[in-house]
Scaffold this motif. Structure first.
Motif, PDB file in Angstrom:
ATOM      1  N   GLU A  32       1.102  -0.830   0.236  1.00 34.92           N
ATOM      2  CA  GLU A  32      -0.298  -0.048   0.370  1.00 34.92           C
ATOM      3  C   GLU A  32       1.044   1.691   0.106  1.00 34.92           C
ATOM      4  N   GLY A  35       4.296  -0.090  -3.663  1.00 34.92           N
ATOM      5  CA  GLY A  35       2.868  -0.288  -4.976  1.00 34.92           C
ATOM      6  C   GLY A  35       4.161  -1.105  -5.126  1.00 34.92           C
ATOM      7  N   THR A  70      -5.825  -0.272  -2.179  1.00 37.03           N
ATOM      8  CA  THR A  70      -5.434   0.452  -2.300  1.00 37.03           C
ATOM      9  C   THR A  70      -3.732   0.803  -2.638  1.00 37.03           C
ATOM     10  N   THR A  72      -1.149   0.929  -5.701  1.00 41.63           N
ATOM     11  CA  THR A  72      -0.769   1.925  -7.081  1.00 41.63           C
ATOM     12  C   THR A  72       0.205   0.935  -7.294  1.00 41.63           C
ATOM     13  N   HIS A  74       2.767   1.290 -10.760  1.00 41.19           N
ATOM     14  CA  HIS A  74       3.374   2.370 -10.836  1.00 41.19           C
ATOM     15  C   HIS A  74       3.448   2.311 -12.272  1.00 41.19           C
ATOM     16  N   ILE A  91      -4.669   0.584  -8.238  1.00 43.28           N
ATOM     17  CA  ILE A  91      -4.652   1.789  -8.876  1.00 43.28           C
ATOM     18  C   ILE A  91      -3.455   1.915 -10.170  1.00 43.28           C
ATOM     19  N   GLN A  93      -0.659   3.470 -12.685  1.00 42.51           N
ATOM     20  CA  GLN A  93      -1.013   4.974 -12.897  1.00 42.51           C
ATOM     21  C   GLN A  93       0.098   5.092 -13.348  1.00 42.51           C
TER      22      GLN A  93
END
Length: 103
Positions: A32, A35, A70, A72, A74, A91, A93
């Motif tokens: 979290e 990532g 939660t 991410t 990347h 997520i 990104q």
């Protein structure tokens, strides 16, 4: 055996956590906060970390454990010619510029 995509902790990870707890130093860093990282230019061993990222988006997605919302993923700038369907909460990104996923 599970098909959830989570690979689990390595023996070294577990030993490091135990050592940190036993000596009262260190910290636990979770996905979290850190990532999962992806970079198409990866030529190293792929661990999904910022220093040793996966080289495909699907590996990054599969590196997110189930039942989290939660974490991410990347994705470093670049072209990822893969067709994927993401069916879990995460997520996604783009980092460092434009990311193109698909052909």
């Amino acid at each position: 055996s599970s098909n959830d995509g989570f690979l689990g902790l390595s023996a070294d990870d577990i030993a490091n956590v135990r050592t940190g707890y036993a000596t009262g130093v260190g910290q636990v860093r979770t996905l979290e906060t850190l990532g999962v990282w992806v970079d198409t230019a990866t030529v190293f061993a792929e661990l999904g970390t910022q220093v040793q990222p996966f080289d495909t988006v699907i590996e990054g997605v599969n590196g997110v454990p189930p039942f989290t919302t939660t974490v991410t993923v990347h994705v470093e700038a670049g072209n990822y010619p893969e067709n994927i369907t993401i069916s879990k909460a995460l997520i996604l990104q783009a980092d460092g510029g434009t990311v193109t996923i698909g052909s």
